[in-house]
Design a protein around this motif. Structure first.
Motif, PDB file in Angstrom:
ATOM      1  N   LEU B  34      39.337  39.570  32.449  1.00 31.42           N
ATOM      2  CA  LEU B  34      40.366  40.571  32.207  1.00 31.42           C
ATOM      3  C   LEU B  34      41.402  40.029  31.243  1.00 31.42           C
ATOM      4  O   LEU B  34      41.623  38.806  31.162  1.00 31.42           O
ATOM      5  N   TYR B  36      45.544  40.688  30.279  1.00 32.65           N
ATOM      6  CA  TYR B  36      46.795  41.303  30.687  1.00 32.65           C
ATOM      7  C   TYR B  36      47.825  41.077  29.593  1.00 32.65           C
ATOM      8  O   TYR B  36      47.812  40.073  28.900  1.00 32.65           O
ATOM      9  N   LYS B  38      52.058  41.066  28.909  1.00 38.77           N
ATOM     10  CA  LYS B  38      53.309  40.939  29.652  1.00 38.77           C
ATOM     11  C   LYS B  38      54.504  40.971  28.709  1.00 38.77           C
ATOM     12  O   LYS B  38      54.621  40.129  27.813  1.00 38.77           O
ATOM     13  N   GLY B  43      56.271  42.866  34.969  1.00 39.44           N
ATOM     14  CA  GLY B  43      55.054  42.231  35.437  1.00 39.44           C
ATOM     15  C   GLY B  43      53.931  42.408  34.433  1.00 39.44           C
ATOM     16  O   GLY B  43      53.987  43.274  33.562  1.00 39.44           O
ATOM     17  N   PRO B  44      52.890  41.567  34.522  1.00 40.89           N
ATOM     18  CA  PRO B  44      51.731  41.750  33.643  1.00 40.89           C
ATOM     19  C   PRO B  44      51.082  43.114  33.874  1.00 40.89           C
ATOM     20  O   PRO B  44      51.024  43.593  35.014  1.00 40.89           O
ATOM     21  N   PHE B  89      47.718  37.230  28.785  1.00 35.37           N
ATOM     22  CA  PHE B  89      47.029  36.342  29.715  1.00 35.37           C
ATOM     23  C   PHE B  89      45.576  36.763  29.846  1.00 35.37           C
ATOM     24  O   PHE B  89      45.291  37.950  29.996  1.00 35.37           O
ATOM     25  N   SER B  93      37.318  36.043  37.364  1.00 35.52           N
ATOM     26  CA  SER B  93      37.018  35.980  38.793  1.00 35.52           C
ATOM     27  C   SER B  93      35.514  36.034  38.981  1.00 35.52           C
ATOM     28  O   SER B  93      34.754  36.298  38.042  1.00 35.52           O
ATOM     29  N   PHE B 100      41.547  35.490  41.538  1.00 39.55           N
ATOM     30  CA  PHE B 100      41.642  35.659  40.105  1.00 39.55           C
ATOM     31  C   PHE B 100      42.304  34.396  39.549  1.00 39.55           C
ATOM     32  O   PHE B 100      43.306  33.936  40.078  1.00 39.55           O
ATOM     33  N   TYR B 101      41.754  33.875  38.464  1.00 34.59           N
ATOM     34  CA  TYR B 101      42.304  32.680  37.835  1.00 34.59           C
ATOM     35  C   TYR B 101      42.823  33.058  36.453  1.00 34.59           C
ATOM     36  O   TYR B 101      42.134  33.717  35.681  1.00 34.59           O
ATOM     37  N   PHE B 102      44.040  32.610  36.169  1.00 38.38           N
ATOM     38  CA  PHE B 102      44.703  33.000  34.938  1.00 38.38           C
ATOM     39  C   PHE B 102      44.866  31.813  33.991  1.00 38.38           C
ATOM     40  O   PHE B 102      45.018  30.663  34.422  1.00 38.38           O
ATOM     41  N   GLY B 103      44.868  32.122  32.697  1.00 32.02           N
ATOM     42  CA  GLY B 103      45.224  31.136  31.694  1.00 32.02           C
ATOM     43  C   GLY B 103      46.740  31.006  31.597  1.00 32.02           C
ATOM     44  O   GLY B 103      47.492  31.666  32.312  1.00 32.02           O
ATOM     45  N   THR B 104      47.177  30.157  30.689  1.00 34.69           N
ATOM     46  CA  THR B 104      48.605  29.865  30.545  1.00 34.69           C
ATOM     47  C   THR B 104      49.325  30.842  29.625  1.00 34.69           C
ATOM     48  O   THR B 104      50.537  30.793  29.511  1.00 34.69           O
TER      49      THR B 104
END
Lengths: 116, 112
Positions: B34, B36, B38, B43-44, B89, B93, B100-104
């Motif tokens: 995904l 996102y 922001k 919020g994202p 971002f 998953s 869910f794992y997000f990048g920086t």
């Protein structure tokens, strides 16, 4: 309007004083989660919940507690806040949780917490 | 250990040109990706997603490409507009997990 609502938006507190950040969603989502955002570290998951009374640790759960007594609410509790918990916190929800196609996370607008 | 990485903290693009944001992941079990967007003090918001059974998904000006062999995905924005200026971002998953794992994040600036 479908939304995730967090309160408060801003919070300044002192070390050791218990606090709760509330989160509520009106989309009948099964899955809810808390994240913290820190510079250079992105969004890191604190806790998540797959359904009522079902919670599990994310990647950075130390110092936090959660509860899921009702489907719509997922409060984040800091029993004894410390300065390293100063951060921007986001609550999120989705229909069905990680990995389910067409089930993206929907985020609240964030809570900026400062612990002195 | 960061399972989702965005190696470019920032990107500047002229209005009307293409913006390309990149994301790499390490976990071969990820099958749902995904993007996102922001804005400050918000919020994202979900932008676009792709399943691992596809290599491309398009929604208006936004296209996400997935290269599973390279464990790489990219977001193309064409044409870029000043309102696209935000932090982006990527997230991933797995249907065998619940996170869910997000990048920086990559901060995109579109210059008028």
């Amino acid at each position: 309007e479908a939304q995730v609502t967090q309160n408060p938006r801003y919070l300044i507190t002192v070390t050791g004083k218990k606090l709760t950040v509330t989160c509520s969603q009106n989309m009948n989502h099964e899955y809810m989660s808390w994240y913290r955002q820190d510079p250079g570290l992105g969004l890191r998951q604190i806790y998540y919940s797959m359904n009522v009374e079902v919670t599990d640790k994310g990647d950075v759960p130390e110092g936090y507690k959660v509860s899921r007594k009702e489907k719509r609410n997922f409060p984040l509790i800091l029993e004894s806040p410390s300065p390293n918990q100063t951060s921007l916190y986001f609550c999120a929800s989705s229909l069905a949780g990680g990995g389910r196609w067409n089930s993206p996370l929907h985020f609240g607008n964030g809570t900026r917490l400062t612990v002195t | 250990d960061q399972q989702v990485k965005q190696n470019s903290p920032s990107l500047s693009v002229q209005e009307g040109r293409i913006s390309i944001l990149n994301c790499d992941y390490t976990n071969s079990m990820f099958d749902y990706f995904l993007w996102y967007k922001k804005y400050p003090a918000e919020g994202p918001t979900f932008l676009i997603s792709i399943s691992s059974i596809k290599d491309k998904n398009e929604d208006g000006r936004f296209t996400v490409f997935l290269n599973k062999s390279a464990k790489h995905l990219s977001l193309h924005i064409v044409p870029s507009q000043p309102g696209d200026s935000a932090v982006y971002f990527c997230a991933a998953s797995s249907n065998t997990g619940n996170q869910f794992y997000f990048g920086t994040g990559t901060s995109l600036t579109v210059i008028p």
